[in-house]
Every structure is written in structure tokens, then in C-alpha cells.
Scaffold this active site. Structure first.
Site, PDB file in Angstrom:
ATOM      1  N   ASN A 151       5.601 -27.991 -42.501  1.00 19.94           N
ATOM      2  CA  ASN A 151       5.712 -29.265 -42.662  1.00 19.94           C
ATOM      3  C   ASN A 151       7.067 -29.629 -41.738  1.00 19.94           C
ATOM      4  O   ASN A 151       7.778 -29.033 -41.328  1.00 19.94           O
ATOM      5  CB  ASN A 151       6.062 -29.694 -43.980  1.00 19.94           C
ATOM      6  CG  ASN A 151       6.047 -31.132 -44.430  1.00 19.94           C
ATOM      7  OD1 ASN A 151       6.597 -31.906 -44.025  1.00 19.94           O
ATOM      8  ND2 ASN A 151       4.975 -31.487 -44.995  1.00 19.94           N
TER       9      ASN A 151
ATOM     10  N   HIS B 293       2.508 -51.598 -41.307  1.00 22.26           N
ATOM     11  CA  HIS B 293       3.000 -50.117 -41.686  1.00 22.26           C
ATOM     12  C   HIS B 293       4.492 -49.990 -41.192  1.00 22.26           C
ATOM     13  O   HIS B 293       4.715 -50.519 -39.972  1.00 22.26           O
ATOM     14  CB  HIS B 293       2.001 -49.031 -40.795  1.00 22.26           C
ATOM     15  CG  HIS B 293       2.528 -47.471 -40.788  1.00 22.26           C
ATOM     16  ND1 HIS B 293       2.870 -46.960 -39.634  1.00 22.26           N
ATOM     17  CD2 HIS B 293       2.716 -46.947 -41.931  1.00 22.26           C
ATOM     18  CE1 HIS B 293       2.955 -45.763 -39.932  1.00 22.26           C
ATOM     19  NE2 HIS B 293       3.141 -45.748 -41.138  1.00 22.26           N
ATOM     20  N   HIS B 294       5.396 -49.380 -42.133  1.00 21.18           N
ATOM     21  CA  HIS B 294       6.654 -49.336 -41.496  1.00 21.18           C
ATOM     22  C   HIS B 294       7.009 -47.508 -41.779  1.00 21.18           C
ATOM     23  O   HIS B 294       7.174 -47.234 -42.769  1.00 21.18           O
ATOM     24  CB  HIS B 294       7.501 -50.044 -42.309  1.00 21.18           C
ATOM     25  CG  HIS B 294       7.284 -51.457 -42.575  1.00 21.18           C
ATOM     26  ND1 HIS B 294       8.169 -52.203 -43.267  1.00 21.18           N
ATOM     27  CD2 HIS B 294       7.064 -52.322 -41.458  1.00 21.18           C
ATOM     28  CE1 HIS B 294       7.998 -53.486 -43.123  1.00 21.18           C
ATOM     29  NE2 HIS B 294       7.269 -53.659 -41.978  1.00 21.18           N
ATOM     30  N   GLU B 295       6.811 -47.048 -40.533  1.00 20.48           N
ATOM     31  CA  GLU B 295       7.546 -45.752 -40.489  1.00 20.48           C
ATOM     32  C   GLU B 295       8.905 -45.663 -39.986  1.00 20.48           C
ATOM     33  O   GLU B 295       9.293 -46.359 -39.208  1.00 20.48           O
ATOM     34  CB  GLU B 295       6.662 -44.784 -39.221  1.00 20.48           C
ATOM     35  CG  GLU B 295       7.261 -43.582 -39.152  1.00 20.48           C
ATOM     36  CD  GLU B 295       7.256 -42.795 -40.331  1.00 20.48           C
ATOM     37  OE1 GLU B 295       8.305 -42.270 -40.823  1.00 20.48           O
ATOM     38  OE2 GLU B 295       6.039 -42.465 -41.194  1.00 20.48           O
TER      39      GLU B 295
ATOM     40  N   GLU C 118       5.750 -39.848 -48.127  1.00 22.09           N
ATOM     41  CA  GLU C 118       6.836 -38.908 -47.925  1.00 22.09           C
ATOM     42  C   GLU C 118       8.056 -39.251 -48.903  1.00 22.09           C
ATOM     43  O   GLU C 118       8.936 -38.564 -48.567  1.00 22.09           O
ATOM     44  CB  GLU C 118       6.922 -38.994 -46.427  1.00 22.09           C
ATOM     45  CG  GLU C 118       6.201 -38.305 -45.267  1.00 22.09           C
ATOM     46  CD  GLU C 118       5.204 -39.390 -44.830  1.00 22.09           C
ATOM     47  OE1 GLU C 118       4.227 -39.162 -44.764  1.00 22.09           O
ATOM     48  OE2 GLU C 118       5.656 -40.463 -44.751  1.00 22.09           O
TER      49      GLU C 118
ATOM     50  N   GLU D 287       2.383 -41.315 -51.686  1.00 26.61           N
ATOM     51  CA  GLU D 287       1.710 -40.086 -51.242  1.00 26.61           C
ATOM     52  C   GLU D 287       2.319 -39.092 -52.138  1.00 26.61           C
ATOM     53  O   GLU D 287       1.725 -38.771 -53.148  1.00 26.61           O
ATOM     54  CB  GLU D 287       1.797 -40.099 -49.821  1.00 26.61           C
ATOM     55  CG  GLU D 287       1.004 -38.844 -49.413  1.00 26.61           C
ATOM     56  CD  GLU D 287       1.439 -38.558 -47.729  1.00 26.61           C
ATOM     57  OE1 GLU D 287       0.615 -38.036 -46.781  1.00 26.61           O
ATOM     58  OE2 GLU D 287       2.757 -38.781 -47.471  1.00 26.61           O
TER      59      GLU D 287
ATOM     60  N   GLU E 293      -4.785 -36.000 -44.903  1.00 31.27           N
ATOM     61  CA  GLU E 293      -4.251 -36.021 -43.803  1.00 31.27           C
ATOM     62  C   GLU E 293      -4.409 -34.411 -43.335  1.00 31.27           C
ATOM     63  O   GLU E 293      -4.687 -34.120 -42.080  1.00 31.27           O
ATOM     64  CB  GLU E 293      -3.213 -36.400 -43.442  1.00 31.27           C
ATOM     65  CG  GLU E 293      -1.914 -35.860 -44.096  1.00 31.27           C
ATOM     66  CD  GLU E 293      -0.641 -36.635 -43.970  1.00 31.27           C
ATOM     67  OE1 GLU E 293      -0.720 -37.736 -43.283  1.00 31.27           O
ATOM     68  OE2 GLU E 293       0.186 -36.468 -44.734  1.00 31.27           O
TER      69      GLU E 293
END
Length: 705
Positions: free
Chosen positions: A194, A414-416, A485, A503, A509
Site C-alpha cells: 500500500n 474531488h479533494h485529494e 483513506e 472508503e 480500485e
């Protein structure tokens, strides 16, 4: 109606001695016994239907830099009991209303030599036990640091466990099924790569932990209402079969900074001799506070499509250009850069998804990779990585919003964060306001990679507080949150129902990263979903990724019928049709189920269940008399036998059955399926084959007169 009543002491427990009390569940099937051992150590045990579930287990907390921890030398100075019974309505959920009924025992303890007090509060429901530590306001216990919480769960034998390795940073693992005594020997094999992972013990496992005893008891260990505290894992003493709590530390090894008055999360033990009752339990939600959002009219379940799977599978990219080895926001000029021709979040491609959503009744479109910074977003310990408001040149924020609005479709932001939580908090108000200014009502946030904040892990107290801050701040702007995450959920969606998805487990994915076990989805309802809904992103129809992404040799370990069933078996008010529009266009009859299936329910019935083998669920859509059924199956083909007794008596329905084909198999023939229609009533029964890695989905629509 809420009903709270203090009652006579003897009604709830029998005072066996000065240091021992019993508490019974409302239905009398559970008995919890609290005992103060000879050295003043608090302990508890739990029985279900005259069977021991938890043997006498110690309670307490070890403190840092303190001459005496909160472990022993206690005396009981007070006990209080209550009974509670209410029915409340969730904003969204598996059912329209939830009964919250329990008997409670609060034991106040005073420690000799320190004159410090703690309260251990037990709530015994008809489906299990919740308990927590409380630290009332007092002069001798104000600020303290937890070195470790010493809560024990002493098992009665070498149970079968369905587990993932203990890790401070990720839950994205396939589940291993083994005896407790085998965990140590299998722990290395259970680990898979990971982008961020931190193991702590060869016998460490994560909650929600599912167990099954040799005599047929199902036991689930977890926690509820995780707020301002470190996430709890479990470490196994495999010689004595004792699980002990193991909190996630910060960079100094500290596991919690406490200021009284305060309390820990609830530690939960859900038990039944029927696996279906584990899945139906609402105890985790009931241990959370009622909704704190006064107006919830803006919180709406939704089905969506999006620009995501094409990047995950390798068909397209998040980044806009290949020209820049590094990006400095506000300095790097993307208007002069040469596009790489693989950027997925471009106007034409996004419009294609908007058109597809509008044509097929989907409410939203998610777009990832729309904002500047993806060229060097990961792996550089970069603090100022995104600003969450600056789009790439080929993504017209205003124009796409107006186009989507004209089609009756909402855009999903989307906010990464790339693990840079300080940067996200720095920009959060501006980012949320930008969303509202441009018509975005929901955000998918991400925390990929190591946390960039003083060496913290994803699940320690600092990060738990960050996730909570993001949820509460989003509520101020009337924004729904789907956090990826982040820490696994613990029922906080009851208090803040704008947390519409998480998630926090191995999702679809990973089917593009080498695959997941075909029975993975038969375990998620017993583990990850105990704490709240999962954004699993189902609906993949093309299982061979090399057909459209030649460099990706992965295969999706599932049949099409199994993918359809996930919309029912993996509950979420936020459901994605994750595959490409062109793949759905190849199988229009199967795609019809995804178009029809509801996302909000008034009733749910678990018809069949066995962890790791199969799950069958029937759910009634909120607002009408239609039902949807899903069955997912593990490694072995089996015949599922159900009846339709849940249907309204005297009504007739048309059932459309989407099933595995005769030769369907997740490995060799995943796209084989059949569709047939039958007429059913509440007296009808059905026997249906489920292939290996397969299943079936059924829409049950009331006939119009």
C-alpha cells in the site's frame, strides 16, 4: 417517543457483593457482570443465552509519566442504572426508523492513594454490549497522556477469525480466514503493498473484527463514536486467547491527550447465534449522539458516475502535462504547457459523462484530476500540494457546472490532500466556498500516502480530529462528504449525516491493482460496514482490463451478476456506476438494474448470511412499494433458497432476475448472465444458482392495477 426512566436497583442487576454487579439486556438474553478484583482492577464478562462470550476481562488505562496508572487500587463508590427506549428516524439508511433500547449501568470508581475517579458506563442492548471510560471533572485528574488503553476481550476458545493485519495507516487489505492461533503465522502473508502502511504486531488485527465460535456464536468486536481519541486496534495474546486494545500512537509514541471532563469511544461486542442478526444490528449507530444538523433537507442519497475508473485502470491520467518535473502552485504556468493527451478531466470527456448520467437517471458526476498539481502530487513530502480551487486549462469549472445543471445533474468535487492535512485545513474554507459558488454539493476527499504533519499516522488522535473537523466544517457549508483513506467509520454518520460515505477498506480500485479475493464482498458487511456505509464503487462490467488498458493485466474477480448485487448487499446512500459508459452500452439489459435500484431504504431484511461465503439481502425502496434483492457468493457455487414473505400480502409483483449464466465463473466466464421475469407474491419461493464469485440481483416491482 423518547422514554428515559430511573428504576429500582434490583430490576437491572443483582448486587452479589460490594464489588460485583450484573446487568441484563431488555430481552434477558445477555448478562454482563462487572467485578472489581481483589487488587482493585475493574473487569467485566459477558454471557449470551447462557453461553460465555467474553470471559472475565480487565479494564483500565496505562498513563504516561505518571506514578500510578488507572489500572487498579479502585473502590466502587457509586452505581447508577437506567433503562432507555426510543425510536428515531435516520436522515438516510437501511431502514426508516431505528429502535434504541438498552439497560445501563454506570460504575463510579475511586482510586486509593490518588483520589482520582473514573466512570465505566455499560449499555446492554438486545444485540450486544457497549462500554466506555468517562473522566469527570475533578482536581486530581485534569490533563493526562495515555500510554496505552488496557481493555481486554478474553475469548473462550480458538475461534475462527475474519481479519486484516493491524496497521496504523490503512485498512485496504483482503481478509484472511483462520483460527486465532494461526494469525501469527499468517500475518506476513496477509500483508499486501500500500502507498502508506505501518504494522505494529504479528498478532495485531483491526476492527471491526468478525469471529465465529465452534458452537456457532458470531461475535463482532469494534468501537463506536470515535471522536477526539486514537483509533483502537486489537493485539492478540495467542497463548491465552486474549485480545487487548492497542491505540494508534503519534510520532512520540503517545496514544491520547485527554482533558477532563471527557470520555473514550464505546467498545462494542455484538453477538448472535444467527449471522443475519449481526448484519441487522444498529447498535453502533445507537451508541452515537443524535443528529446535530438542524436542517438536513440538503443531504440527499445519490447514484453517480464519473471520471475515475479510467485513471485507476490506466486508460487515462490525473495529470495534465508531462512537461513539468515539479509544480509550484502560483508559479508554474499551465497555460503554456503542452497537454499530454491522456488527461481524463477534460471538458469533452466530462460532458460525455454528464450526458450519460442525464440519459440514465444518475444524479451526479465525479471528476478527479481537475485541479493543478497532479504532476508531482505524491511521494515528495510536499506540503503545499493543491489549493483545491485552481483548475487545469482544459477544465471549465463554470461552464461544466452550467452544462450539468441544464441536464439536471450535479457535479461532485474531488479533494485529494496527498496526506498534507495542514494544507487542506489551510484551504478548507476557501475550497468549500468555491464548491458552493460553483454548484457542488458533495466532495470526495482523499488521504493517499503518508500523513504530512509531524510524522502522524492516518488513525491517531490528531488525524481523527482532522477528519471530524472536515465533516463539521463541511456541514457549515451544507456539503456532503465521502472520505477515502480516512479512518474506518464508527457510526458518526448518525450525528453528522452529511458524512454520506467512506472508503476505509479494500474497494473496487484494487481490482485494477491485481485483484481482490472473490469472497471479499461477502465479508465486508460483517466487518467494515458495521460502522457505516462504504463507497465501494461497484458496477464493473468489463473484467479484463487489458482490453482497454494494454499495460494492465489485472482481472476483476467477479461476475456481472455479482457486481449488480453489490448495490444491495453493500449498503451506501452514495452508489457509483464505476465502469465506462461504453461498457454499460454493451450490456443494456444488465445495466437496467443499476438504473432502477434505489439508494435509500425504508426496510431491510437479511435473508441469508455466512461470513466469507454468502450474503443475501432484500431492501424496500423508500417512498414506494418496490423491493430489490442482492446475493453475493464466495468461492464455491451454491443454490440460494429464499422466500418472498417480506412482500405485502395481497399484492402482486413482477420480479426481474439478473442471475449468473449456467457456465458463469469469476475466473473463466464472468460476463455470462441471464435476465428473466416472473410473477411473485408474498407466498412465492425461489431457488437460484450463484456461481463462484457470482450472485444475483432482483428488482421486485409492484404491479399496477
Amino acid at each position: 417517543m423518547k422514554h428515559l426512566l430511573h428504576t429500582a436497583l434490583f430490576y437491572f442487576f443483582v448486587l452479589q457483593s460490594a464489588n460485583s454487579q450484573q446487568l441484563k439486556s431488555p430481552n434477558g438474553k445477555f448478562i454482563m457482570e462487572f467485578t472489581l478484583q481483589k487488587d482493585g482492577t475493574p473487569s467485566y464478562s459477558l454471557n449470551y443465552k447462557n453461553k460465555t462470550v467474553i470471559k472475565p476481562s480487565k479494564l483500565g488505562l496505562e498513563l504516561k509519566d505518571d506514578k500510578k496508572s488507572l489500572l487498579n487500587d479502585f473502590t466502587v463508590i457509586d452505581t447508577k442504572t437506567t433503562t432507555f427506549d426510543e425510536t428515531w428516524k435516520p436522515v438516510w439508511g437501511e431502514v426508516e426508523s431505528i429502535r434504541n433500547q438498552y439497560n445501563e449501568l454506570a460504575v463510579t470508581l475511586n482510586q486509593k492513594g490518588t483520589d482520582r475517579q473514573i466512570i465505566i458506563r455499560f449499555r446492554l442492548f438486545n444485540d450486544g454490549l457497549g462500554f466506555r471510560y468517562e473522566f469527570p471533572a475533578q482536581k486530581n485528574l485534569v490533563y493526562f497522556v495515555i500510554k496505552e488503553e488496557r481493555t481486554q476481550f478474553v475469548m473462550t476458545g480458538d475461534h475462527t477469525a475474519f481479519w486484516i493485519p493491524g496497521d496504523y495507516d490503512t485498512q485496504e487489505y483482503d481478509y484472511t480466514t483462520s483460527k486465532l492461533s494461526e494469525i501469527r503465522g499468517l500475518s506476513e502473508k496477509a500483508k499486501t503493498d500500500n502507498l502508506s502502511q505501518t504494522f505494529f504486531s504479528p498478532t495485531g488485527v483491526q476492527t471491526s473484527l468478525m469471529l465465529k465460535t465452534a458452537d456457532g456464536l458470531y461475535i463482532n468486536l469494534h468501537e463506536a463514536a470515535l471522536i477526539n481519541y486514537s483509533c483502537m486496534h486489537l493485539n492478540l495474546d495467542d497463548k491465552n486467547m486474549i485480545f487487548e486494545s492497542w491505540l494508534t500512537p503519534d510520532e512520540k509514541g503517545d496514544k491520547g491527550y485527554i482533558q477532563a471532563p471527557s470520555h473514550s469511544p464505546w467498545r462494542t461486542v455484538i453477538v448472535s447465534d444467527d449471522a443475519r442478526e449481526i448484519l441487522a444490528s444498529k447498535m453502533t449507530l445507537n451508541l452515537n449522539d443524535p443528529c446535530k444538523i438542524e436542517d438536513t433537507s440538503w443531504i440527499k442519497p445519490i447514484k453517480y458516475v464519473g471520471v475515475w475508473w479510467e485513471m485507476i485502470s490506466g486508460k487515462s491520467t490525473w495529470s495534465y502535462t508531462d512537461e513539468f518535473p515539479s509544480v509550484q502552485l502560483g508559479v508554474t504556468d499551465f497555460s503554456k504547457a503542452k497537454p499530454n493527451s491522456t488527461h481524463g478531466a477534460n471538458n469533452a470527456n466530462v460532458k460525455k459523462y454528464i450526458d450519460f448520467a442525464a440519459a440514465n437517471g444518475f444524479g451526479g458526476v465525479l471528476v478527479e484530476g481537475w485541479n493543478e498539481g497532479w504532476e508531482d502530487w505524491f511521494g515528495h513530502y510536499k506540503d503545499y500540494v493543491f489549493d483545491f480551487v485552481t483548475p487545469y486549462p482544459d477544465f471549465d469549472v463554470k461552464g461544466l457546472h452550467e452544462y450539468a445543471k441544464s441536464k439536471g445533474v450535479k457535479m461532485i468535487m474531488h479533494h485529494e490532500t496527498s496526506g498534507s492535512v495542514r494544507n487542506y485545513e489551510r484551504h478548507m474554507d476557501k475550497a468549500y466556498q468555491f464548491m458552493k459558488d460553483n454548484g457542488y454539493d458533495a466532495v470526495k476527499s482523499g488521504y493517499v500516502g503518508s500523513i504530512i504533519a509531524n510524522g502522524n499516522n492516518h488513525y491517531n488522535q490528531f488525524m481523527i480530529n482532522h477528519y471530524q473537523y472536515a465533516i463539521e466544517k463541511a456541514a457549515e457549508y451544507k456539503i456532503m462528504v465521502n472520505a477515502h483513506e480516512a479512518v474506518r467509520p464508527t457510526g458518526i454518520c448518525r450525528t453528522y449525516p452529511n458524512l454520506i460515505g467512506n472508503e476505509a477498506a479494500r474497494g473496487t480500485e484494487y481490482q485494477a491493482f491485481g485483484g481482490s479475493k472473490p469472497n471479499h464482498v461477502t465479508l465486508l458487511p460483517f466487518t467494515r460496514l458495521i460502522g457505516g456505509p462504504m463507497d465501494y464503487t461497484p458496477g464493473i462490467f468489463e473484467m479484463d482490463l487489458s482490453k482497454f488498458s494494454p499495460n494492465n493485466k489485472s482481472r476483476v474477480n467477479s461476475t456481472i451478476a455479482n457486481q449488480l448485487a453489490l448495490y444491495v448487499t453493500l449498503y451506501s446512500p452514495l452508489q457509483m456506476a464505476a465502469d465506462f459508459p461504453e461498457h454499460y452500452n454493451k450490456f443494456p439489459d444488465a445495466f437496467q438494474f443499476i438504473k432502477d435500484v434505489a439508494v435509500d431504504w425504508s426496510e431491510s431484511n437479511y435473508l441469508e448470511a455466512e461470513p466469507g461465503q454468502y450474503v443475501t439481502v432484500a431492501r424496500k425502496a423508500k417512498g414506494n412499494n418496490n423491493w430489490f434483492i442482492g446475493n453475493v457468493n464466495g468461492y464455491e457455487p451454491r443454490t440460494s433458497n429464499i422466500n418472498f414473505a417480506f412482500l405485502e400480502k395481497g399484492k402482486k409483483y413482477t420480479a426481474t432476475i439478473y442471475a449468473d449464466g449456467k457456465d458463469a465463473n469469476y475466473k473463466t466466464n464472468p460476463q455470462a448472465y441471464t435476465v428473466r421475469k416472473i410473477q411473485v407474491t408474498n407466498t412465492s419461493k425461489l431457488s437460484q444458482l450463484s456461481a463462484a464469485g457470482g450472485g444475483y440481483a432482483i428488482s421486485v416491482i409492484e404491479n399496477k392495477k
